[in-house]
Motif scaffolding. Structure first.
Motif, PDB file in Angstrom:
ATOM      1  N   LEU A 305      57.132  83.824  55.496  1.00 11.04           N
ATOM      2  CA  LEU A 305      56.134  83.131  54.652  1.00 11.04           C
ATOM      3  C   LEU A 305      54.777  83.422  55.166  1.00 11.04           C
ATOM      4  CD1 LEU A 305      55.630  80.674  52.628  1.00 11.04           C
ATOM      5  CD2 LEU A 305      56.181  78.981  54.384  1.00 11.04           C
ATOM      6  N   GLN A 306      54.762  83.308  56.522  1.00  7.41           N
ATOM      7  CA  GLN A 306      53.423  83.703  57.100  1.00  7.41           C
ATOM      8  C   GLN A 306      52.692  85.018  56.571  1.00  7.41           C
ATOM      9  OE1 GLN A 306      53.852  83.332  61.406  1.00  7.41           O
ATOM     10  NE2 GLN A 306      54.267  81.044  61.004  1.00  7.41           N
ATOM     11  N   ALA A 307      53.947  85.967  56.659  1.00  5.02           N
ATOM     12  CA  ALA A 307      53.244  87.468  56.461  1.00  5.02           C
ATOM     13  C   ALA A 307      53.022  87.242  54.823  1.00  5.02           C
ATOM     14  CB  ALA A 307      54.575  88.375  56.365  1.00  5.02           C
ATOM     15  N   GLU A 308      53.663  86.779  53.994  1.00  2.00           N
ATOM     16  CA  GLU A 308      53.446  86.801  52.533  1.00  2.00           C
ATOM     17  C   GLU A 308      51.804  86.031  52.437  1.00  2.00           C
ATOM     18  OE1 GLU A 308      54.703  88.248  50.207  1.00  2.00           O
ATOM     19  OE2 GLU A 308      56.439  88.974  51.376  1.00  2.00           O
ATOM     20  N   GLN A 309      51.802  84.894  53.342  1.00  2.00           N
ATOM     21  CA  GLN A 309      50.334  84.275  53.041  1.00  2.00           C
ATOM     22  C   GLN A 309      49.370  85.259  53.718  1.00  2.00           C
ATOM     23  OE1 GLN A 309      51.056  80.539  55.497  1.00  2.00           O
ATOM     24  NE2 GLN A 309      51.961  79.558  53.790  1.00  2.00           N
ATOM     25  N   SER A 310      49.759  85.763  54.729  1.00  2.00           N
ATOM     26  CA  SER A 310      48.756  86.947  55.167  1.00  2.00           C
ATOM     27  C   SER A 310      48.443  87.906  54.158  1.00  2.00           C
ATOM     28  CB  SER A 310      49.097  87.657  56.366  1.00  2.00           C
ATOM     29  OG  SER A 310      48.226  88.687  56.885  1.00  2.00           O
ATOM     30  N   LYS A 311      49.695  88.478  53.366  1.00  2.00           N
ATOM     31  CA  LYS A 311      49.466  89.477  52.494  1.00  2.00           C
ATOM     32  C   LYS A 311      48.396  88.931  51.366  1.00  2.00           C
ATOM     33  CE  LYS A 311      53.549  90.905  52.170  1.00  2.00           C
ATOM     34  NZ  LYS A 311      54.922  91.870  51.708  1.00  2.00           N
ATOM     35  N   ALA A 312      48.641  87.554  50.838  1.00  2.00           N
ATOM     36  CA  ALA A 312      48.159  86.998  49.831  1.00  2.00           C
ATOM     37  C   ALA A 312      46.670  86.899  50.086  1.00  2.00           C
ATOM     38  CB  ALA A 312      48.808  85.810  49.488  1.00  2.00           C
ATOM     39  N   ALA A 313      46.177  86.544  51.497  1.00  2.00           N
ATOM     40  CA  ALA A 313      44.987  86.357  51.898  1.00  2.00           C
ATOM     41  C   ALA A 313      44.097  87.710  51.550  1.00  2.00           C
ATOM     42  CB  ALA A 313      44.740  85.660  53.071  1.00  2.00           C
ATOM     43  N   THR A 314      44.789  88.625  52.257  1.00  2.00           N
ATOM     44  CA  THR A 314      43.970  89.964  52.366  1.00  2.00           C
ATOM     45  C   THR A 314      43.952  90.536  50.735  1.00  2.00           C
ATOM     46  OG1 THR A 314      45.799  90.333  54.409  1.00  2.00           O
ATOM     47  CG2 THR A 314      44.662  92.394  53.036  1.00  2.00           C
ATOM     48  N   ILE A 315      44.897  90.492  49.890  1.00  2.00           N
ATOM     49  CA  ILE A 315      44.999  90.656  48.550  1.00  2.00           C
ATOM     50  C   ILE A 315      43.791  89.969  47.896  1.00  2.00           C
ATOM     51  CG2 ILE A 315      46.058  90.869  46.301  1.00  2.00           C
ATOM     52  CD1 ILE A 315      48.620  91.337  47.982  1.00  2.00           C
ATOM     53  N   GLN A 316      43.477  88.827  48.151  1.00  2.00           N
ATOM     54  CA  GLN A 316      42.555  87.938  47.840  1.00  2.00           C
ATOM     55  C   GLN A 316      41.227  88.507  47.918  1.00  2.00           C
ATOM     56  OE1 GLN A 316      42.834  83.921  48.350  1.00  2.00           O
ATOM     57  NE2 GLN A 316      41.101  83.204  47.006  1.00  2.00           N
ATOM     58  N   ASN A 317      41.249  88.882  49.459  1.00  2.00           N
ATOM     59  CA  ASN A 317      39.913  89.172  49.797  1.00  2.00           C
ATOM     60  C   ASN A 317      39.735  90.790  49.048  1.00  2.00           C
ATOM     61  OD1 ASN A 317      39.227  87.090  51.454  1.00  2.00           O
ATOM     62  ND2 ASN A 317      40.531  88.208  53.366  1.00  2.00           N
ATOM     63  N   VAL A 318      40.548  91.477  49.000  1.00  2.00           N
ATOM     64  CA  VAL A 318      40.332  92.933  48.404  1.00  2.00           C
ATOM     65  C   VAL A 318      40.028  92.681  47.087  1.00  2.00           C
ATOM     66  CG1 VAL A 318      41.469  95.060  47.556  1.00  2.00           C
ATOM     67  CG2 VAL A 318      41.862  94.179  49.997  1.00  2.00           C
ATOM     68  N   GLN A 319      40.679  91.791  46.180  1.00  2.00           N
ATOM     69  CA  GLN A 319      40.275  91.382  44.690  1.00  2.00           C
ATOM     70  C   GLN A 319      39.174  91.012  44.711  1.00  2.00           C
ATOM     71  OE1 GLN A 319      43.240  88.527  43.515  1.00  2.00           O
ATOM     72  NE2 GLN A 319      44.894  90.392  43.113  1.00  2.00           N
ATOM     73  N   GLU A 320      38.236  90.068  45.548  1.00  2.00           N
ATOM     74  CA  GLU A 320      37.205  89.692  45.710  1.00  2.00           C
ATOM     75  C   GLU A 320      36.158  90.798  45.642  1.00  2.00           C
ATOM     76  OE1 GLU A 320      34.097  86.788  45.023  1.00  2.00           O
ATOM     77  OE2 GLU A 320      36.208  86.610  44.912  1.00  2.00           O
ATOM     78  N   ARG A 321      36.295  91.652  46.700  1.00  2.00           N
ATOM     79  CA  ARG A 321      35.507  92.989  46.781  1.00  2.00           C
ATOM     80  C   ARG A 321      35.698  93.653  45.393  1.00  2.00           C
ATOM     81  NH1 ARG A 321      36.778  97.931  48.773  1.00  2.00           N
ATOM     82  NH2 ARG A 321      38.483  97.392  49.171  1.00  2.00           N
ATOM     83  N   PHE A 322      36.916  93.900  45.052  1.00  2.00           N
ATOM     84  CA  PHE A 322      36.952  94.653  43.930  1.00  2.00           C
ATOM     85  C   PHE A 322      36.156  93.973  42.658  1.00  2.00           C
ATOM     86  CE2 PHE A 322      41.200  96.942  45.000  1.00  2.00           C
ATOM     87  CZ  PHE A 322      40.584  97.642  45.645  1.00  2.00           C
ATOM     88  N   LYS A 323      36.138  92.657  42.721  1.00  2.00           N
ATOM     89  CA  LYS A 323      35.156  91.658  41.751  1.00  2.00           C
ATOM     90  C   LYS A 323      33.825  92.318  41.747  1.00  2.00           C
ATOM     91  CE  LYS A 323      34.709  87.220  39.963  1.00  2.00           C
ATOM     92  NZ  LYS A 323      35.072  85.831  40.046  1.00  2.00           N
ATOM     93  N   ARG A 324      33.245  92.193  42.805  1.00  2.00           N
ATOM     94  CA  ARG A 324      31.778  92.455  43.486  1.00  2.00           C
ATOM     95  C   ARG A 324      31.294  93.746  42.661  1.00  2.00           C
ATOM     96  NH1 ARG A 324      31.109  89.342  48.936  1.00  2.00           N
ATOM     97  NH2 ARG A 324      31.608  87.121  48.179  1.00  2.00           N
ATOM     98  N   VAL A 325      32.301  94.670  43.296  1.00  2.00           N
ATOM     99  CA  VAL A 325      32.079  96.059  42.998  1.00  2.00           C
ATOM    100  C   VAL A 325      32.306  96.289  41.518  1.00  2.00           C
ATOM    101  CG1 VAL A 325      32.983  98.335  43.079  1.00  2.00           C
ATOM    102  CG2 VAL A 325      33.169  97.069  45.146  1.00  2.00           C
TER     103      VAL A 325
END
Length: 513
Positions: A305-325
């Motif tokens: 669960l923690q790993a999935e939460q970490s991956k979800a947060a990482t993916i969210q940050n990446v998606q935010e960066r992709f969104k800005r780009v």
């Protein structure tokens, strides 16, 4: 007296019927289609009965066995397994589990093919006798033998995997290995040492690699094994089964397989096969793990669960960066599109102006060429009119010359005729006028100057060329151009000898009537 005799007769009849039933039950027996029986006669002879139906027993001892038996071994109490008959399995990570199962087997009994073959039937009868001797006529002994065989196989198969693997990815493999050993025999096993990833640094590295691979869309690389040990490939997750084990290395068991065929090596034959029993079905009803293993499953779940939460947060940050780009790229694209639009409009206007100028030039050129062509046509028309005028004047001169020639001809006729009467003069004038009218009409009539006839035209049977020429000749005669008493006829199509044809060809075309 009669009543006493009647009562005695009834008692004797009842006693006789009872004796008959006892004798029938003692001397006759029945076999069902789903059972087979062993008959041991008073003289010691043993006979196997496989066919259903009634048969005489001759005071033999009969032992009945079912053709199929089901053996249950469960942890909870049920009619088929009143006590705790489950099997405890030990796994290579120290975890244990109580496994409840059920198996269906057939006792040694012949099939339809065996009954038609005497040799196979004899072998089956020997197995049935051996089965009877081993289990002493008690089917419960056969059930205990099946439980013992399953217990040995389950306990031997457990160490080939960890409890977490048995709980998730390799449960089907565990069932298959147990079922195969029940059917074929015990597999040969060898001890192996497995390298695990249990340290915190390895865990963090695995999480980091998993996050990177999640972004890149690649699978996790397999774990590299230490020399002399066996490593299992990673499944592509942050926490695979070995990440929360207690030690760096564990001792496990591995099935020995034939290098040529890849099949498992049999160390001992199946005990059920030795008894003549065949396994039809094996099912694992329930697997109850020990408390420590259950806690490990809970910890594994939390880490997942923690790993999935970490991956979800990482993916969210990446998606935010992709969104800005993507937003910046969209703004740049809009500006580029606006500039490109302006350039396109200017280019279109220039092209339209150039096309308009070209159109005007082409229009002027076409108009000049048209005027030149009109002038040429007018010139040719004027020349044609002049030629027509010349032809008309020439025709008038020809008419004048013809009139003068006609007048001179009349004068000559008058001079030659001398004095003629008024009647003859009138007829002559009428004839001259008629000739002038005919001559004037014939000037406008187009007639052939020359008539050419082939020799076949003289043939009365052919008649084609002659028939085409005669209308023209008749027309000339009607206008007075041909004078005389000649008459033209189409000869009849009659058969003439060659001599007559030759005579006809020697005559002129126009003959006198």
């Amino acid at each position: 007296m009669n009543k006493k005799l009647m009562s005695r007769s009834v008692i004797a009849a009842g006693f006789g019927v009872t004796v008959l039933f006892v004798l029938f039950g003692t001397c006759f027996s029945k076999n069902q289609a789903d059972h087979w029986q062993v008959l041991q006669y008073p003289n010691g002879r043993v006979e196997i009965r496989n066919r259903p139906g009634w048969y005489p027993t001759y005071f033999a001892r009969i032992t009945t066995y079912p053709r199929m038996i089901s053996v249950y071994a469960t942890k909870d109490s049920r009619p088929e397994s009143p006590g705790d008959d489950s099997v405890k399995a030990w796994f290579n990570d120290g975890g244990t589990a109580d496994i409840s199962w059920v198996v269906r087997v057939t006792t040694p009994c012949p099939s339809e093919d065996d009954e038609s073959n005497s040799e196979l039937m004899e072998r089956m009868v020997q197995k049935q006798r051996e089965f009877h001797r081993q289990f002493t006529g008690n089917i419960a002994n056969a059930q205990n033998a099946i439980r013992s065989a399953v217990r040995n196989i389950v306990q031997q198969t457990g160490p080939i995997m960890s409890s977490t693997e048995n709980q998730s990815a390799r449960k089907g493999e565990f069932w298959h290995e147990v079922y195969s050993q029940l059917r074929d025999g015990m597999f040969a096993m060898k001890p192996v040492e497995i390298k695990t990833n249990s340290s915190v640094s390895s865990l963090l590295q695995a999480m980091k690699k998993s996050d990177e691979h999640t972004l890149e869309g690649n699978l996790e690389k397999p774990v590299v094994a230490v020399s002399g040990s066996t490593a299992r490939p990673a499944i592509g997750s942050v926490l695979e089964e070995r990440s929360i084990t207690a030690s760096e290395t564990v001792m496990a068991a591995e099935i020995v397989r034939d290098p040529k065929t890849g099949l498992a090596v049999i160390s001992s034959p199946s005990p059920l096969e030795q008894y003549g029993m065949k396994v039809l079905q094996f099912s694992i009803l329930d697997t109850e793990y020990d408390a420590e293993t259950v806690k490990k499953f809970g910890a594994k779940k939390q880490l997942y669960l923690q790993a999935e939460q970490s991956k979800a947060a990482t993916i969210q940050n990446v998606q935010e960066r992709f969104k800005r780009v993507a937003q910046g790229e969209r703004e740049i694209a809009e500006e580029q599109w606006t500039a490109e639009k302006d350039r396109a409009e200017k280019r279109i206007q220039a092209e339209a102006t150039q096309e308009k100028e070209l159109t005007i030039k082409e229009t002027l050129r076409v108009e000049a060429e048209t005027k030149a062509l009109i002038a040429i046509v007018k010139k040719k028309f004027q020349e044609t009119q002049e030629k027509i005028a010349e032809i008309k004047s020439q025709i008038a001169e020809n008419d004048k010359l013809a009139a003068e020639i006609g007048a001179k001809a009349r004068e000559q006729q008058i001079e030659i005729a001398g004095a003629i009467s008024d009647r003859d003069r009138g007829l002559g004038e009428i004839q001259v006028q008629e000739m002038e009218a005919v001559t004037s009409a014939l000037k406008k009539l187009k007639v052939p100057d020359t008539v050419i006839l082939s020799p076949e035209a003289m043939d009365p049977n052919g008649g084609t060329a002659m028939e085409q020429a005669l209308p023209s000749l008749q027309l000339l005669k009607a206008f007075g151009l041909l004078k005389g008493e000649n008459e033209f006829r189409i000869p009849p199509k009659t058969t003439t000898p060659k001599k007559d044809v030759a005579t006809t060809e020697a005559h002129p075309i126009l003959g006198a009537k």
